[in-house]
Design a protein around this motif. Structure first.
Motif, mmCIF file in Angstrom:
data_model
loop_
_atom_site.group_PDB
_atom_site.id
_atom_site.type_symbol
_atom_site.label_atom_id
_atom_site.label_comp_id
_atom_site.label_asym_id
_atom_site.label_seq_id
_atom_site.Cartn_x
_atom_site.Cartn_y
_atom_site.Cartn_z
ATOM 1 N N HIS A 11 78.077 54.417 56.625
ATOM 2 C CA HIS A 11 77.569 55.669 57.204
ATOM 3 C C HIS A 11 78.716 56.626 57.503
ATOM 4 C CE1 HIS A 11 78.852 53.362 60.732
ATOM 5 N NE2 HIS A 11 79.055 54.525 61.312
ATOM 6 N N THR A 12 78.364 57.871 57.774
ATOM 7 C CA THR A 12 79.331 58.849 58.271
ATOM 8 C C THR A 12 79.027 59.064 59.744
ATOM 9 O OG1 THR A 12 79.280 59.950 56.119
ATOM 10 C CG2 THR A 12 80.211 61.199 57.953
ATOM 11 N N THR A 13 80.027 58.967 60.600
ATOM 12 C CA THR A 13 79.756 59.237 62.026
ATOM 13 C C THR A 13 79.509 60.738 62.175
ATOM 14 O OG1 THR A 13 82.033 59.762 62.621
ATOM 15 C CG2 THR A 13 81.416 57.441 62.693
ATOM 16 N N CYS A 14 78.895 61.118 63.311
ATOM 17 C CA CYS A 14 78.634 62.556 63.491
ATOM 18 C C CYS A 14 79.943 63.302 63.764
ATOM 19 C CB CYS A 14 77.595 62.800 64.587
ATOM 20 S SG CYS A 14 77.697 61.714 65.979
ATOM 21 N N TYR A 15 81.067 62.571 63.810
ATOM 22 C CA TYR A 15 82.373 63.222 63.979
ATOM 23 C C TYR A 15 83.141 63.254 62.652
ATOM 24 C CZ TYR A 15 80.867 61.848 68.597
ATOM 25 O OH TYR A 15 80.095 61.661 69.719
ATOM 26 N N GLY A 16 82.432 63.004 61.542
ATOM 27 C CA GLY A 16 83.038 63.213 60.231
ATOM 28 C C GLY A 16 83.941 62.091 59.748
ATOM 29 N N GLU A 17 83.646 60.837 60.128
ATOM 30 C CA GLU A 17 84.461 59.724 59.637
ATOM 31 C C GLU A 17 83.546 58.746 58.903
ATOM 32 O OE1 GLU A 17 88.236 57.516 61.603
ATOM 33 O OE2 GLU A 17 86.380 57.240 62.697
ATOM 34 N N ARG A 18 83.950 58.308 57.709
ATOM 35 C CA ARG A 18 83.135 57.361 56.947
ATOM 36 C C ARG A 18 83.453 55.962 57.462
ATOM 37 N NH1 ARG A 18 78.410 57.704 54.661
ATOM 38 N NH2 ARG A 18 78.183 56.842 52.597
ATOM 39 N N ARG A 19 82.414 55.209 57.835
ATOM 40 C CA ARG A 19 82.637 53.875 58.404
ATOM 41 C C ARG A 19 81.634 52.870 57.844
ATOM 42 N NH1 ARG A 19 83.550 54.522 64.908
ATOM 43 N NH2 ARG A 19 85.468 55.757 64.862
ATOM 44 N N ILE A 20 81.990 51.597 58.012
ATOM 45 C CA ILE A 20 81.067 50.521 57.631
ATOM 46 C C ILE A 20 80.898 49.632 58.855
ATOM 47 C CG2 ILE A 20 80.599 48.634 56.034
ATOM 48 C CD1 ILE A 20 83.330 50.060 54.656
ATOM 49 N N ARG A 21 79.659 49.514 59.319
ATOM 50 C CA ARG A 21 79.408 48.569 60.413
ATOM 51 C C ARG A 21 78.911 47.277 59.802
ATOM 52 N NH1 ARG A 21 76.878 49.547 66.314
ATOM 53 N NH2 ARG A 21 78.778 50.808 66.338
ATOM 54 N N VAL A 22 79.541 46.160 60.195
ATOM 55 C CA VAL A 22 79.189 44.851 59.631
ATOM 56 C C VAL A 22 78.745 43.941 60.777
ATOM 57 C CG1 VAL A 22 80.077 42.855 58.386
ATOM 58 C CG2 VAL A 22 80.836 45.143 57.739
ATOM 59 N N VAL A 23 77.588 43.323 60.608
ATOM 60 C CA VAL A 23 77.046 42.401 61.621
ATOM 61 C C VAL A 23 76.802 41.050 60.951
ATOM 62 C CG1 VAL A 23 75.211 42.033 63.314
ATOM 63 C CG2 VAL A 23 75.869 44.370 62.713
ATOM 64 N N THR A 24 77.458 40.012 61.451
ATOM 65 C CA THR A 24 77.383 38.694 60.799
ATOM 66 C C THR A 24 76.765 37.667 61.741
ATOM 67 O OG1 THR A 24 79.442 39.262 59.661
ATOM 68 C CG2 THR A 24 78.749 36.956 59.559
ATOM 69 N N THR A 25 75.837 36.879 61.221
ATOM 70 C CA THR A 25 75.238 35.781 61.997
ATOM 71 C C THR A 25 75.320 34.510 61.161
ATOM 72 O OG1 THR A 25 73.657 37.321 62.999
ATOM 73 C CG2 THR A 25 73.134 34.985 63.180
ATOM 74 N N ALA A 26 75.851 33.449 61.757
ATOM 75 C CA ALA A 26 75.882 32.150 61.073
ATOM 76 C C ALA A 26 74.900 31.217 61.779
ATOM 77 C CB ALA A 26 77.290 31.558 61.121
ATOM 78 N N LEU A 27 74.113 30.490 60.987
ATOM 79 C CA LEU A 27 73.107 29.585 61.560
ATOM 80 C C LEU A 27 73.183 28.237 60.852
ATOM 81 C CD1 LEU A 27 70.124 32.104 61.604
ATOM 82 C CD2 LEU A 27 71.410 31.338 63.584
ATOM 83 N N PRO A 28 73.032 27.138 61.598
ATOM 84 C CA PRO A 28 73.078 25.823 60.962
ATOM 85 C C PRO A 28 71.834 25.592 60.105
ATOM 86 C CG PRO A 28 72.404 25.613 63.250
ATOM 87 C CD PRO A 28 72.756 27.060 63.038
ATOM 88 N N THR A 29 71.934 24.690 59.134
ATOM 89 C CA THR A 29 70.746 24.302 58.356
ATOM 90 C C THR A 29 70.251 22.961 58.890
ATOM 91 O OG1 THR A 29 72.180 23.260 56.728
ATOM 92 C CG2 THR A 29 71.459 25.511 56.272
ATOM 93 N N THR A 30 69.003 22.669 58.621
ATOM 94 C CA THR A 30 68.448 21.399 59.107
ATOM 95 C C THR A 30 67.375 20.901 58.138
ATOM 96 O OG1 THR A 30 67.329 20.317 60.969
ATOM 97 C CG2 THR A 30 66.698 22.585 60.523
ATOM 98 N N ASN A 31 67.248 19.574 58.041
ATOM 99 C CA ASN A 31 66.139 19.013 57.265
ATOM 100 C C ASN A 31 65.162 18.307 58.197
ATOM 101 O OD1 ASN A 31 67.593 16.862 58.043
ATOM 102 N ND2 ASN A 31 68.300 16.253 55.987
#
Length: 927
Positions: free
Chosen positions: A639-659
């Motif tokens: 995205h571009t902030t409303c102050y004119g800077e191009r940025r990438i926001r990254v949100v990471t979630t790790a979850l265990p697997t189960t059987n």
């Protein structure tokens, strides 16, 4: 008397049966229950049932004592200024004060808690200064006194809780009524395998307020997921607002961005460094990638840096400043175009005057740090009025365009002006605008042409169109007819009123999305305005709809609510030209998307301007068996902030697997599930019928209960006196009931289509922290709240303990607060003593008090100040810009207002809708 849990052998739990007046003992592993249990206590002789006292009957009230002569004594005789005036019959039972704010403070404390969550669902002692969470296994089975922090820590260290997966506890829905405090519990703990993360940071996994999953342990196969019947989905709010005390999102400014060559995942705390640290292995696709040369260089100090201190390896939510290759064009300035309806009804209601005054007062709050922000104002009725504002002058001229079939801009310059340069002429125009149209008697609205004009003005740049409209569009493109028909309300044809009546708005919205234009709608009509059709614009352009039915600025409350919300929207930092994509580990695929955006390709979501606190739900499909011990979901928003800077926001979630099916159930997050179900129900009510949406909700609840009974209880498929569900899903039935009783979905022939459509817009865009009270309102007793409530504690104003949503808690001499994040009701019992009325409303008696929309006076007495503090805190603690109206509801006052307030008590029976007990019985009959 000893409590049963002190005498039970491991693996057994006790539940008090109020009908039989004795304990029912349940073996957790098998679910089998019996009245007597082998006791692991030689002094008891081994086999006799334990002698235990029942829990205090907090939820079972006998007949209420009514206000009678002499009852006022408790109030008049309070020596302590802070003591809670007990306006009631008996002195109030001491209730545990709620030392944390529902919803938000709890969420603010999530950050501190994240580290402790690794210790299992119930494990871990609170961090220093953190309130004792209601997180002991005995919670909800009568009051338990929390052991001191150090004792808890010792106890858990001996138990080695850190290595445990969330344990499955079974609850019997028939015997455990909903406890509202359960909503403030954190979601089930995420127990990743050791060394999954290369960072020991407590922030290595995303906070649930940014991204949460309906399951905190992912089934390894789709067949296991189907067996549980729990849907798999992500609930996202990548731009949640920051309150005081929230950690800011770390910013990586050196434009060194490490991404996987194959799947384009951004480097995060779950990758592995190999080859002596020169390469890193992607946690999604296992590709080996080179570490960028400047990754270990500190550009600020111009010296080698510490790799392990980099934000992207320690934080799950992080923002990168993007280099030029992430830009199709240079960052554009923020552009705001205001389309203001100036027809007769808009001027008469005071909307125009309030809007222009609010805009004038908030010019300094519009994001404009780089002095590039541009604004334009276009007024409309049956014609379009453009305003030319030459820079450096205080004069502005009005240009009228009456040709609605072929909209053109009357002047090439000075219509869209730089906010800083044309400030003087803009201020003088806003000061005069409402007077210019004061005598306007024109009826009619050319909203469609006004939108086209706004689009022409900003199409080369993109930005935000804010529409303020007070009547049904009646001329030019997008003209609508009144299709409100009382005869079809409550019938199968009603869903037709929730669908768009004109293709213009969807087509125009998609055109806007392509040109990076977002639309916000502020709707004010007293008559039918077709919210369902107009809400299409914000829906496809990632905007928001705000609705003020029968707005009248001469009522202070209406003017204050609109001015507050409009001012907050103007001041909100927005993310422009955004695209969002969610990536996941191998064999996981994003299958369907819910929320305000346009799906541009199979999984790329286009969002011209992303407002804060908007929520999205994305369903996930398991395509093939997952072999890795944990999976990773990563949301990236460019995205571009409303102050004119191009940025990438990254949100990471790790979850265990189960059987293991029991782990799937133990890890289910009831709040994420309710958020997903709200989105799916709204979608189904529009594509099918409202009745189908209700049936699908009920059916989904039955499916989950059947799956749980068949696989997790000893009774299996046979008949049973219990209705079993996982302890961590105990509130899901009441949240589903709240959704079934919500204005957006509810079965009724009395709900105007505009109100229903607006409610549906809220159900699909509110973040979980706002959606939960909207489905399960908050209910406080104020007349006998503990003395510390309404005063300031460590975490701000202390709120009273919430009550279950049933009218059996209403007392005829009491004062109660009910709120759902959009509206606040103060319920006054008909036998309220004169002193209470005097202290809160400054009136001599109940008879003089008038019900309806009001502003509460702040009086010079402690009780008034505490009640006002609770109301103020209730308004402030929710995310989002909403400013709830306050209504006084008298117990014997106007029936419509009483019914509206009582409809929030969703555990009661209402009209054709069942009570919670009846709902649970219906579920049991189906299961």
């Amino acid at each position: 008397m000893a409590s049963p849990s002190q005498q039970l052998p491991p693996g057994w739990a006790a539940e008090w049966d109020p009908n039989a007046q004795r304990y029912l003992f349940i073996e957790r592993e098998t679910g089998r229950s019996q009245w007597e249990v082998p006791i692991a206590n030689p002094e008891l002789g081994g086999m006799s049932p334990p002698s235990v006292s029942p829990p205090p009957a907090t939820n079972h009230h006998g007949k209420r004592r009514q206000y009678a002569a002499g009852q006022t004594q408790a109030y008049y005789g309070t020596p302590d200024a802070l003591a809670a005036p007990s306006y009631g019959a008996a002195a109030p039972q001491p209730q545990p004060a709620q030392l944390f704010t529902p919803g938000l403070a709890a969420e603010n404390q999530f950050q501190q808690q994240q580290a402790h969550q690794q210790q299992g669902y119930y494990g871990g002692a609170p961090a220093p200064g953190e309130p004792e969470y209601i997180n002991a296994p005995g919670f909800g089975q009568g009051p338990a006194i929390a052991p001191p922090t150090s004792a808890l820590a010792d106890q858990f260290s001996q138990m080695n809780v850190g290595q445990q997966r969330p344990t499955l506890f079974t609850a019997n829905l028939l015997a455990s009524p909903p406890d509202p405090r359960e909503l403030f519990r954190p979601p089930p703990g995420i127990c990743l395998p050791p060394n999954a993360s290369i960072s020991p940071s407590p922030y290595a996994n995303a906070d649930p307020s940014y991204q949460r999953c309906t399951l905190n342990a992912i089934p390894v196969s789709s067949s296991l997921l189907n067996k549980s019947k729990v849907p798999l989905a992500l609930i996202l709010c990548p731009y949640r607002s920051l309150k005081e005390g929230d950690d800011p999102v770390p910013l990586v400014t050196d434009t060194v961005i490490a991404r996987c060559r194959r799947c384009r995942t951004y480097i995060n705390p779950y990758v592995q460094f190999i080859d002596g640290g020169n390469r890193w292995r992607c946690c999604m696709c296992n590709m080996s990638n080179e570490v960028p040369q400047l990754f270990d260089w500190d550009q600020v100090r111009n010296q080698p840096g510490d790799r392990w201190a980099r934000a992207e390896l320690n934080h799950a939510v992080v923002e990168f400043v993007a280099p030029t290759e992430y830009m199709v064009r240079p960052p554009q300035p923020a552009v705001y175009i205001f389309l203001i309806d100036v027809s007769h009804s808009a001027v008469q209601s005071g909307m125009v005057a309030t809007a222009t005054r609010t805009l004038l007062e908030n010019l300094d709050r519009i994001p404009n740090e780089d002095s590039r922000t541009k604004v334009a104002i276009v007024a409309f009725d049956v014609s379009l009025y453009f305003f030319s504002m030459p820079p450096g002058s205080t004069e502005s001229s009005m240009l009228v365009v009456s040709d609605l079939d072929d909209v053109f801009l009357p002047k090439p310059t000075d219509l869209l002006v730089n906010l800083a340069e044309a400030r003087a002429s803009l201020e003088s125009l806003l000061g005069r605008l409402s007077e210019m149209f004061q005598e306007n008697h024109t009826i009619g609205s050319a909203l469609g042409p006004a939108l086209q004009a706004g689009f022409k003005l900003m199409a080369p740049i993109g930005g935000k169109i804010m529409v303020l409209s007070a009547s049904l569009p009646s001329l030019g493109a997008g003209a609508l007819k009144n299709r409100e028909d009382p005869k079809i309300l409550g019938t199968s044809k009603e869903s037709g009123l929730l669908q768009s009546a004109s293709p213009f708005y969807k087509t125009f919205a998609i055109e806007c999305s392509r040109a990076q234009v977002s639309v916000d709608m502020f709707l004010f009509s007293a008559a039918y305005q077709d919210v369902a059709t107009l809400a299409c614009l914000p829906h496809y352009t990632s905007g928001q709809t705000y609705f003020y039915p029968a707005f009248n600025a001469s009522r202070t409350e209406d003017a204050v609510k609109f001015a507050h919300e409009f001012g907050e929207v103007l001041a909100m930092p927005i993310m422009l030209e955004a695209v969002m994509r969610v990536r996941a580990s191998k064999n996981l695929r994003m299958s369907s998307f819910h929320g305000n955006f346009f799906v541009r390709s199979t999984d790329l979501l286009a969002m011209p301007a992303v407002p804060q606190d908007q929520s999205y739900a994305i369903e996930v499909t398991i395509e093939d068996t997952i072999t890795s011990p944990f999976v990773v979901f990563q949301t990236a928003v460019l995205h571009t902030t409303c102050y004119g800077e191009r940025r990438i926001r990254v949100v990471t979630t790790a979850l265990p697997t189960t059987n293991n099916l029991s782990e799937v159930f133990a890890s289910a997050d009831q709040i994420a599930l309710a958020t997903l179900l709200a989105n799916k129900a709204v979608e189904r009510s529009i594509t099918h019928k409202l009745e189908d949406a209700r049936d699908a909700l009920f059916g989904k609840m039955v499916e989950i209960l059947q799956a749980y009974k068949a696989s997790m209880t000893a009774a299996g498929a046979g008949a049973s006196a219990q209705l079993a569900i996982a302890e961590n899903l105990k509130l899901l039935p009441v949240l589903v009931l709240g959704l079934l009783k919500n204005v957006g979905i509810r079965q009724s022939a009395q709900i105007p289509p505009d109100l229903r459509a607006y409610s549906q817009a809220l159900l699909t865009s509110l973040p979980s922290q706002l959606l939960m009270p909207y489905l399960y309102p908050t209910f406080y007793s104020l007349h006998n709240m503990p003395p510390e409530c309404g005063t300031v504690g460590d975490h701000g104003v202390i709120l009273p303990p919430p009550l279950p949503l049933t009218s059996e808690h209403l007392e005829r001499h009491g004062l109660f607060l009910i709120e759902d994040g959009q509206t606040i009701f103060l319920w006054v019992g008909r036998d309220a003593v004169p002193q209470l009325i005097m202290d809160v409303f400054n009136l001599p008696s109940y008879e003089v008090l008038r019900g309806g929309k009001t502003t509460l006076p702040v009086l010079d007495n402690p009780f008034s100040q505490r009640v006002n503090a609770v109301i103020q805190k209730t308004r402030e603690m929710r995310r989002g810009v909403y400013y709830p109206h306050l209504y006084i509801v008298k117990e014997d006052g106007e029936p419509p207002l009483r019914l509206w307030a009582l409809s929030c008590l969703i555990q009661d029976r209402a009209d054709v809708l069942p009570s919670y007990q009846q709902f649970v019985s219906q579920l049991r009959d189906k299961v």
